[in-house]
Design a protein around this motif. Structure first.
Motif, PDB file in Angstrom:
ATOM      1  N   HIS A 106      39.604  41.473  39.817  1.00  0.00           N
ATOM      2  CA  HIS A 106      38.949  42.670  40.328  1.00  0.00           C
ATOM      3  C   HIS A 106      39.363  42.801  41.783  1.00  0.00           C
ATOM      4  O   HIS A 106      39.241  41.844  42.548  1.00  0.00           O
ATOM      5  N   LEU A 107      39.827  43.979  42.153  1.00  0.00           N
ATOM      6  CA  LEU A 107      40.280  44.216  43.518  1.00  0.00           C
ATOM      7  C   LEU A 107      39.374  45.240  44.174  1.00  0.00           C
ATOM      8  O   LEU A 107      39.111  46.305  43.606  1.00  0.00           O
ATOM      9  N   TYR A 108      38.918  44.889  45.368  1.00  0.00           N
ATOM     10  CA  TYR A 108      38.090  45.791  46.167  1.00  0.00           C
ATOM     11  C   TYR A 108      38.732  45.943  47.538  1.00  0.00           C
ATOM     12  O   TYR A 108      39.272  44.985  48.093  1.00  0.00           O
ATOM     13  N   VAL A 109      38.669  47.144  48.079  1.00  0.00           N
ATOM     14  CA  VAL A 109      39.095  47.409  49.444  1.00  0.00           C
ATOM     15  C   VAL A 109      37.839  47.792  50.205  1.00  0.00           C
ATOM     16  O   VAL A 109      37.098  48.686  49.784  1.00  0.00           O
ATOM     17  N   CYS A 110      37.591  47.073  51.295  1.00  0.00           N
ATOM     18  CA  CYS A 110      36.319  47.206  52.013  1.00  0.00           C
ATOM     19  C   CYS A 110      36.555  47.330  53.505  1.00  0.00           C
ATOM     20  O   CYS A 110      37.407  46.632  54.061  1.00  0.00           O
ATOM     21  N   PRO A 111      35.767  48.161  54.185  1.00  0.00           N
ATOM     22  CA  PRO A 111      35.823  48.136  55.642  1.00  0.00           C
ATOM     23  C   PRO A 111      35.194  46.832  56.129  1.00  0.00           C
ATOM     24  O   PRO A 111      34.308  46.267  55.481  1.00  0.00           O
ATOM     25  N   LYS A 112      35.645  46.353  57.287  1.00  0.00           N
ATOM     26  CA  LYS A 112      35.202  45.052  57.798  1.00  0.00           C
ATOM     27  C   LYS A 112      33.694  44.981  58.013  1.00  0.00           C
ATOM     28  O   LYS A 112      33.118  43.902  57.981  1.00  0.00           O
ATOM     29  N   ASP A 113      33.057  46.117  58.199  1.00  0.00           N
ATOM     30  CA  ASP A 113      31.607  46.134  58.410  1.00  0.00           C
ATOM     31  C   ASP A 113      30.857  46.726  57.219  1.00  0.00           C
ATOM     32  O   ASP A 113      29.684  47.047  57.310  1.00  0.00           O
TER      33      ASP A 113
END
Length: 173
Positions: A106-113
């Protein structure tokens, strides 16, 4: 039309998961490394000794949503489909169009905050540091996998109270 039944399988921890993560990470960073700050191994396969579904969870961490359009474009070029937040604030989910050479992930792209990223890291780190909580969570997952063997949604929902009990701790660090 018949519905495809997906079995919930929880297995004993496998040391090979570290290498699987490393290979997927290298592949992803070769394509989006200049757009992200980090790639983190999260989820149960990232906690040594924890029983897990044999699926690697990865968070690509971006500075802000400004990078997301280009990340989506590049990930599409290597076979990923953007699925949006899937109802979880602070993360963008991606799925592979084809199985490919890598283990299921599972791949997620997330902002650092972003909330999704911060919770993934906090939960992972807590379980890594607290063997008793890790043992309890592993036993819970195995019981739930038997109870909800053909219902991934119910399995996931049944883990929520335990996860929230960890994330809502005042001294979580």
């Amino acid at each position: 039309m018949s519905k495809i039944i997906s079995i919930v399988e929880v297995v004993a921890y496998k040391h090979a998961w570290k290498e699987e993560y490393r290979q997927i990470k290298e592949h992803l960073l070769a394509h989006v490394g200049d757009l992200v700050l980090a790639c983190e191994h999260v989820g149960s396969t990232s906690v040594e000794g924890l029983a897990a579904k044999p699926i690697i969870d990865l968070d690509l961490v971006m500075e802000s949503y400004d990078q997301l359009p280009e990340i989506i474009l590049r990930l599409q070029q290597i076979g990923y489909v953007h699925e949006g937040t899937l109802g979880i604030e602070g993360r963008e989910a991606f799925r592979r169009e084809t199985a490919g050479a890598f283990m299921n992930h599972h791949l997620y792209v997330c902002p650092k905050d972003g909330k999704g990223y911060l919770e993934h890291i906090a939960f992972r780190d807590y379980l890594r540091a607290n063997r008793e909580a890790c043992r309890q969570y592993g036993e819970l997952k195995q019981r739930l996998a038997e109870q909800y063997r053909t219902d991934r949604t119910a399995y996931g929902e049944a883990k929520t109270a335990f996860i929230n009990s960890i994330l809502n701790m005042d001294d979580l660090s």
